[in-house]
Design a protein around this motif. Sequence first.
Motif, short mmCIF file in Angstrom:
data_model
loop_
_atom_site.label_atom_id
_atom_site.label_comp_id
_atom_site.label_asym_id
_atom_site.label_seq_id
_atom_site.Cartn_x
_atom_site.Cartn_y
_atom_site.Cartn_z
N ARG A 66 -3.48 5.73 3.34
CA ARG A 66 -3.65 4.61 4.28
C ARG A 66 -2.44 3.68 4.30
NH1 ARG A 66 -6.64 7.75 5.47
NH2 ARG A 66 -8.89 7.63 5.89
N HIS A 108 -3.01 2.25 7.84
CA HIS A 108 -3.25 0.83 8.07
C HIS A 108 -2.01 -0.02 7.77
CE1 HIS A 108 -7.87 1.43 7.37
NE2 HIS A 108 -7.45 1.90 8.53
N ARG A 152 -2.41 -2.21 10.78
CA ARG A 152 -2.76 -3.61 10.59
C ARG A 152 -1.59 -4.40 10.00
NH1 ARG A 152 -8.66 -2.76 7.67
NH2 ARG A 152 -9.62 -1.51 9.34
#
Length: 754
Positions: free
Chosen positions: A168, A195, A216
């Motif tokens: 991730r 992410h 993100r």
Amino acid sequence: MTTLPTSMTIMTNLICLITCFNQFSSFLSLANFQTLCFSDTAPPSPVTISDFSDEILLNILRYIPSHDLVLNVSRACRKLRTLCLDKSLTAHINLHKEYTATDEAVRHLLKELSTEIQTLNVSGCYWLAGSTLDQVTRCKSLVRLDLSGCRVTPVRLSRLLTSLQCLRSLALDIGPKFDLQQLNAEGKAALARLHELKQTLLTPSYGVVPCCSALRSLRLYLEASESWQESGACAQLMVGQSSVPHYQNLRWFSARLAPGEVNRTLLALYLAVFSMRVPAGLIGLVLFVPGPAPPRPAAVAALTESMASAAGSTVRALQLPRTWLDGAGLMRVLAHGCPAYLNLSRCSAPGFNPLHVLLATGRDLSPLRSLNLRGCGRGALPENCSRGEEEMDAESVKSLIECCPRFTHLNLSATHYHHHAPADQDGHLCGALGRLTHLRSLALPVCALAQRAPVMANESHSGSDLSSGSLLLGLKKSRRIGLPIYQPDVGALGEVREEAAASCIRPLLKGCPHLVELELIGAGFLSAMPRNEPAIRKDPAACPWACQVGDSQLAALGNLRFLRRLTLAHLPGVLKGTGLLQLVQGCKDLQMLSLANLGSIKTVNYTQALLEALKLCTQLRDFRLEQPYFNANAAFFEALSHCRLLHRLCLVSRQGTFQLPAVLTFMQSCTEVIMFHMFMGGTLADCKTLQKTLVEGLSASRPALSVVVHPLLHEDLGRVIRDTPLCHLDEITLFKSRVAEEPTALYGRERSTV
């Protein structure tokens, strides 16, 4: 007497245990270690390693490199093998700055712990072969992977991403030959699940961002050289819809640029997407652009407006280039709460004082932990010490300290602070800083430690009997106006004067005893070795107030017992360097020491004290020395050889000299040194000969060896610097203030919210 916190007491005891353990294990052979600790026939001993609880041993083992745990410590006995394979040690493997980690050791480590590793950091391991990185595919449970500084091709990246289905978070370098189209479908699908992404762009490119639709957090390091500007590589990024990055889920965006127009253009292309898609709830926006700021993009206002606009979110970090941030924009961000990290470096402008905006918001400023006010003052000095330099807004700084008592990192460098009050009057800046009991890193201008105004030569002789019209004036030796004339103090009176000179520092030393990093940098100081420009041939003028800061102040800093990182730059008041010697006698655990332009420029008067000080720096890992006309002779390298833990050495000296046999002897005896960068005088042929000899003789035993020897004033210096590993270049070779420069620790703590 100040009482240490419980955590600090535990850490102190732990360090003592680690030191004893390292000395104990290095003294004994493996067989003797087994016999003494765990054999029934071992002679009775009051305390052995086996008497420690598992919890204490695990805390000790955390400070041992991961590859050493698996290859060496785990073989000592059955108990240590069990502890070395504990999940608290095997789930998170950090090989950053583990310069002894060979390809064989890393491959064995990945094979042994393949099912346990969840986070793997090999950033800066530029010496690892591609076949070693291929072994990462064994780690099926890997969630976070940092490959910064390693050579990763699209084909190798495809293999990694295909195998690491749980990944991730990814960090990697994008080189000139990286082609996103060479990634396979499985690799692109894995990128879509990321992410967090950190990219170091060595060429104008979007890298893997177009495939990362769920990002993100995006952190960019733009390191493209100017040669790409000539080829028009940035224009290629505008072609094709697939090159548009994905920002719709972004909550953290940061970009740090190396100097150069090509990197500015590349940043503009990344920011252009924000004009079409402004992410909601952005909590971190950190943009660092060196030099003059480029034109302000239209999307900046929308970005600051969107920060923390989502319900339940608060701003974590903010930094914008100068001229991009104004009072209205800062007020909009602060309306959603005070960030923990705020970088306002050189953001002050006529009509805009960031400190005044902070204090006028009426918001709670206590969440602020890291603040960078480098070069941010209230305007030019009335004395005109140096053109374009700012005067510190000391009263606003003191007011801010009252509002933010839990500062951890504070940078006030590149400004002037002149305390005009009488010596016995309270109100010195150090008194206010002494109230920051949680402070761990601090950067100050050198003149901030001056107790009183300097006595100029023209003032000290104003009472002379010679009038301005006297004929004898023509026979007098001319004096340099504006520079204080040093008159040595002797006897008891001299000791009293030295004690008074350091009195203003006492509140800082008493209030911040746990300071770990300290930078004292003269306002206006410029390193002789900039990033992409020729070496600076002219020394910057010193602030007259800085001439009042010398050996007595340095000696007082020896009371900072927990100091680990120290930078001293542009201290013309240092005479013989006795204060430096007393400083290292008190700060016994210094791990990084950077010295630049101490004392007289053309006459290095503190050499003997420096040699004695180096002999006491037994814990030193990184040492940088920048001093014109320095002679790196046999005595210097012999003193430096006492630093047995030294890993990285950088010497910068305009018109400096070195002795080739002394360098060779030093490098052969100090086996831990893996970085030797020297930019001095001498011919190009001599420098190349030394560099070739070191590389050929030591590379086999030191795989991480980085040797750069080059004349400082040579025209090819910029090209040589570009070929240096970025981890060394950014951390030690190039001089810069590093306090409160990046929200690294903050980013780690806030990762769960991002």
